[in-house]
Design a protein around this motif. Structure first.
Motif, mmCIF file in Angstrom:
data_model
loop_
_atom_site.group_PDB
_atom_site.id
_atom_site.type_symbol
_atom_site.label_atom_id
_atom_site.label_comp_id
_atom_site.label_asym_id
_atom_site.label_seq_id
_atom_site.Cartn_x
_atom_site.Cartn_y
_atom_site.Cartn_z
ATOM 1 N N ILE A 304 0.768 -0.942 -0.094
ATOM 2 C CA ILE A 304 0.111 -0.087 -0.042
ATOM 3 C C ILE A 304 0.603 1.218 -0.123
ATOM 4 C CG2 ILE A 304 -2.198 -1.498 0.904
ATOM 5 C CD1 ILE A 304 -0.543 -0.419 4.074
ATOM 6 N N GLN A 305 0.388 2.559 0.005
ATOM 7 C CA GLN A 305 1.073 3.986 0.062
ATOM 8 C C GLN A 305 0.162 4.384 1.365
ATOM 9 O OE1 GLN A 305 1.537 5.977 -3.799
ATOM 10 N NE2 GLN A 305 3.319 4.780 -4.274
ATOM 11 N N PHE A 306 1.185 5.460 1.615
ATOM 12 C CA PHE A 306 0.420 6.184 2.806
ATOM 13 C C PHE A 306 1.571 7.475 2.331
ATOM 14 C CE2 PHE A 306 0.447 8.359 6.944
ATOM 15 C CZ PHE A 306 -0.886 8.156 6.832
ATOM 16 N N GLU A 307 0.888 8.448 2.624
ATOM 17 C CA GLU A 307 1.530 9.371 2.280
ATOM 18 C C GLU A 307 2.620 9.828 1.543
ATOM 19 O OE1 GLU A 307 0.512 12.741 4.368
ATOM 20 O OE2 GLU A 307 -0.979 11.211 4.359
ATOM 21 N N GLY A 308 2.486 9.203 -0.178
ATOM 22 C CA GLY A 308 3.828 9.003 -0.841
ATOM 23 C C GLY A 308 4.341 8.282 -0.413
ATOM 24 N N HIS A 309 4.749 6.845 0.635
ATOM 25 C CA HIS A 309 5.935 6.158 1.415
ATOM 26 C C HIS A 309 4.857 4.887 0.890
ATOM 27 C CE1 HIS A 309 7.662 9.145 3.422
ATOM 28 N NE2 HIS A 309 6.782 9.188 4.018
ATOM 29 N N ASP A 310 5.498 3.434 0.429
ATOM 30 C CA ASP A 310 5.106 2.573 -0.264
ATOM 31 C C ASP A 310 5.643 1.977 1.119
ATOM 32 O OD1 ASP A 310 5.301 2.693 -2.800
ATOM 33 O OD2 ASP A 310 7.403 2.694 -3.110
ATOM 34 N N ILE A 311 4.659 0.973 1.179
ATOM 35 C CA ILE A 311 4.124 0.201 2.851
ATOM 36 C C ILE A 311 4.399 -1.222 2.434
ATOM 37 C CG2 ILE A 311 3.482 -0.656 4.854
ATOM 38 C CD1 ILE A 311 2.243 2.659 4.960
ATOM 39 N N GLU A 312 4.960 -2.195 2.292
ATOM 40 C CA GLU A 312 5.532 -3.708 2.206
ATOM 41 C C GLU A 312 4.093 -4.658 2.638
ATOM 42 O OE1 GLU A 312 9.266 -5.178 1.790
ATOM 43 O OE2 GLU A 312 9.950 -4.148 0.277
ATOM 44 N N LYS A 313 3.432 -5.409 1.970
ATOM 45 C CA LYS A 313 2.789 -6.586 2.967
ATOM 46 C C LYS A 313 3.187 -7.150 4.021
ATOM 47 C CE LYS A 313 0.244 -10.990 1.990
ATOM 48 N NZ LYS A 313 0.453 -12.194 1.113
ATOM 49 N N ASP A 314 2.438 -6.985 5.567
ATOM 50 C CA ASP A 314 2.898 -7.181 6.639
ATOM 51 C C ASP A 314 3.038 -6.622 6.983
ATOM 52 O OD1 ASP A 314 1.397 -9.962 5.781
ATOM 53 O OD2 ASP A 314 3.602 -10.476 4.442
ATOM 54 N N THR A 315 3.758 -4.889 6.824
ATOM 55 C CA THR A 315 4.302 -4.249 7.790
ATOM 56 C C THR A 315 3.501 -3.985 8.835
ATOM 57 O OG1 THR A 315 6.033 -3.411 6.167
ATOM 58 C CG2 THR A 315 5.013 -1.872 7.982
ATOM 59 N N MET A 316 3.722 -3.962 9.650
ATOM 60 C CA MET A 316 3.392 -3.910 10.841
ATOM 61 C C MET A 316 2.692 -1.755 11.407
ATOM 62 S SD MET A 316 4.242 -4.319 15.116
ATOM 63 C CE MET A 316 3.053 -3.754 16.713
ATOM 64 N N LEU A 317 1.921 -1.653 11.579
ATOM 65 C CA LEU A 317 1.354 -0.422 10.981
ATOM 66 C C LEU A 317 0.609 -0.630 12.729
ATOM 67 C CD1 LEU A 317 -1.033 -0.174 7.854
ATOM 68 C CD2 LEU A 317 1.524 0.348 8.869
ATOM 69 N N VAL A 318 0.818 0.667 13.349
ATOM 70 C CA VAL A 318 0.000 1.242 14.559
ATOM 71 C C VAL A 318 -0.733 2.734 14.016
ATOM 72 C CG1 VAL A 318 0.665 1.967 17.226
ATOM 73 C CG2 VAL A 318 2.206 0.643 15.816
ATOM 74 N N LEU A 319 -2.115 2.631 14.486
ATOM 75 C CA LEU A 319 -2.592 3.484 14.714
ATOM 76 C C LEU A 319 -2.660 4.490 15.785
ATOM 77 C CD1 LEU A 319 -4.863 5.716 13.147
ATOM 78 C CD2 LEU A 319 -6.621 4.390 14.077
ATOM 79 N N ASP A 320 -2.153 6.186 15.413
ATOM 80 C CA ASP A 320 -1.852 6.257 16.561
ATOM 81 C C ASP A 320 -3.181 7.173 17.174
ATOM 82 O OD1 ASP A 320 -1.011 8.834 18.947
ATOM 83 O OD2 ASP A 320 -0.487 9.705 16.943
ATOM 84 N N ILE A 321 -4.325 6.725 18.464
ATOM 85 C CA ILE A 321 -5.301 7.314 18.615
ATOM 86 C C ILE A 321 -5.492 8.584 19.040
ATOM 87 C CG2 ILE A 321 -7.536 6.350 19.802
ATOM 88 C CD1 ILE A 321 -7.044 4.472 17.306
ATOM 89 N N TYR A 322 -4.917 8.316 20.398
ATOM 90 C CA TYR A 322 -4.742 9.574 21.093
ATOM 91 C C TYR A 322 -3.779 10.483 20.688
ATOM 92 C CZ TYR A 322 -3.902 12.695 24.951
ATOM 93 O OH TYR A 322 -3.867 13.439 26.140
ATOM 94 N N GLY A 323 -3.357 10.664 20.001
ATOM 95 C CA GLY A 323 -2.816 11.792 19.507
ATOM 96 C C GLY A 323 -3.530 12.075 18.554
ATOM 97 N N THR A 324 -4.049 11.502 17.333
ATOM 98 C CA THR A 324 -5.162 11.912 16.255
ATOM 99 C C THR A 324 -5.878 12.638 16.978
ATOM 100 O OG1 THR A 324 -4.345 9.841 14.996
ATOM 101 C CG2 THR A 324 -6.838 11.249 14.428
ATOM 102 N N MET A 325 -6.607 12.146 18.019
ATOM 103 C CA MET A 325 -7.624 13.123 18.402
ATOM 104 C C MET A 325 -7.164 14.304 19.920
ATOM 105 S SD MET A 325 -10.938 10.551 19.950
ATOM 106 C CE MET A 325 -9.358 9.611 21.336
ATOM 107 N N HIS A 326 -6.123 14.715 19.630
ATOM 108 C CA HIS A 326 -5.705 16.319 20.042
ATOM 109 C C HIS A 326 -4.844 16.949 18.785
ATOM 110 C CE1 HIS A 326 -6.786 13.763 23.537
ATOM 111 N NE2 HIS A 326 -6.546 14.678 24.452
ATOM 112 N N ARG A 327 -5.328 16.720 17.491
ATOM 113 C CA ARG A 327 -4.352 16.915 16.558
ATOM 114 C C ARG A 327 -5.243 17.992 15.723
ATOM 115 N NH1 ARG A 327 -0.919 14.079 12.429
ATOM 116 N NH2 ARG A 327 -1.412 15.232 10.976
ATOM 117 N N ASP A 328 -4.490 19.513 15.632
ATOM 118 C CA ASP A 328 -5.061 20.674 15.427
ATOM 119 C C ASP A 328 -6.106 20.533 14.123
ATOM 120 O OD1 ASP A 328 -5.091 22.188 17.993
ATOM 121 O OD2 ASP A 328 -3.494 23.173 17.054
#
Length: 423
Positions: A304-328
């Motif tokens: 997949i691609q995210f923000e212009g970066h190639d991410i290979e299959k099976d790469t571990m992803l960590v979604l920033d829950i708290y930080g996302t809700m505290h972004r302006d």
């Protein structure tokens, strides 16, 4: 194509645990990484931490990201349970998620609202007799009563405090992040006790020896068959049954945070009492503003691609829950507590994500989110308008370095009295 910035280190798990909810935000700022950076955790595994609304959209896109097999084994063993719906994917996940969602009927949600309102009112006399009330502790006991009653589970009064304690131990096990933390054995034992108790009720229901009302979680789970026509294994059934009301008990954290917000913003009490919509907005802002889940793991299902970066299959992803809700760029003036922001909120499934994101039926968004809001609304209305109380001097610091986050004192009140208009 730009290179993904890295938090250097062979294994940064201890640094994550030390900085808690602020780790992701701190690292993004230190590295000058707006929405993505690389780290190594859980034994040196490479992980890409992603943040923001677009990150949530990617994370909850079933065609691009999956959750199966990504949760640390120790966390599964203590918090969710082996084989729990949180660990499933694909058809199996959708099939069992439909079972959870079948409980979200108008009648069941109305009943939950009534149970919450009535249990707090009936609890007034008890609190009036107490010198001091630790809201964190008191609400977990009360919500255990509400949750088990709503689920149709038989929970004798003398067993409630034991169940509440075991549930709290399980929920608190998130702090270990899958490591060999000190309380792991205690958490496993607590889960085993509750699973044993619930499995017995599943078996007794199937044998026709106990009769939970039709439409309750116990009844529906005990009689459910999967898409192949097979009943659920009784142990697994007990685990998923627990997952219908365990999240309700975890709302005790939001309850204590809600009372802290009322204390720090006293005008909110008046608004809750005078505006029928304000308790909803206030509850949503409590869920956004205060710490609940810091982040969640997944992995790339394909290249997949995210923000212009190639991410290979099976790469571990960590979604920033708290930080996302505290972004302006997600919520304007995100570091301010402002319930009115939800007056015209568009209901996006990818910005307010304290209990997951995406679609309720097909994603890992918590099926109990509606229930959380109902319980919070009724609880905040109770404390704002049905009783009076004092808040003694105490340590009201919210510890963001601890996972889960807490008010250090638990939020203590005293001199509780029923509010009665005798004019």
């Amino acid at each position: 194509m730009s290179t993904i910035k890295k938090h250097k280190g062979l294994d940064n798990t201890l640094k994550v645990m030390k900085e808690g909810y602020l780790y992701t935000t701190n690292q993004r700022r230190r590295l000058g990484a707006e929405n993505i950076f690389e780290t190594r955790v859980l034994g040196g595994k490479r992980a890409l931490v992603i943040s923001g609304k677009k990150a949530a959209e990617l994370f909850y896109d079933n065609d691009k990201t999956e959750r199966s097999g990504t949760l640390p084994k120790r966390l599964v063993n203590t918090l969710f349970g082996k084989g729990a719906i949180h660990t499933t994917t694909g058809k199996k996940h959708i099939d069992r998620k439909a079972l959870f969602m079948s409980l979200m009927t108008e009648g069941n949600l109305k009943h939950l609202r009534e149970l919450t309102r009535n249990h707090w009112y009936m609890n007034t006399h008890r609190m009036e007799q107490m010198d001091q009330i630790n809201i964190y502790r008191e609400s977990i006991i009360l919500l255990t009563k509400v949750g088990t009653k709503w689920a149709g589970v038989q929970a004798p009064e003398e067993k409630i405090e034991e169940i509440a304690t075991d549930m709290d131990i399980m929920i608190d096990s998130f702090r270990g992040l899958g490591t060999a933390f000190k309380g792991y054995k205690e958490s496993v034992a607590a889960r085993r006790r509750v699973e044993d108790w619930l499995e017995d009720q599943i078996i007794q229901t199937r044998k026709g020896k106990i009769f939970p009302p039709e439409g309750t979680a116990l009844y529906e789970f005990a009689h459910w068959e999967d898409y192949k026509g097979n009943p659920m294994d009784s142990r697994l059934c007990a685990i998923d049954l627990m997952n219908t009301f365990r999240p309700l008990i975890a709302i005790n954290r939001f309850v204590s945070f809600g009372l802290l917000a009322m204390h720090e913003h006293p005008i909110s009490k008046e608004k809750i009492n005078n505006d029928p919509d304000y308790a909803y907005m206030f509850s949503q802002e409590v869920r956004r503003f205060y710490p609940f889940v810091p982040f969640l793991p997944g992995k790339a299902k394909t290249d997949i691609q995210f923000e212009g970066h190639d991410i290979e299959k099976d790469t571990m992803l960590v979604l920033d829950i708290y930080g996302t809700m505290h972004r302006d760029d997600v919520f304007e003036n995100a570091d301010e507590f402002h319930p009115e922001r939800f007056l015209d909120w568009d209901g996006s499934p990818f910005d307010l994500i304290p209990q997951g994101g995406g679609d309720y039926y097909t994603n890992h968004r918590c099926a109990g989110e509606w229930m959380t809001i109902i319980i919070m609304e009724e609880t905040m209305k109770y404390f704002a308008g049905k009783i009076t109380y004092d808040v003694p001097e105490q340590d009201l610091t919210v510890d963001l370095n601890s996972i889960p986050g807490y008010i250090k004192s638990g939020f203590i009140i005293e001199n509780v009295a029923e509010k009665v208009d005798r004019k």
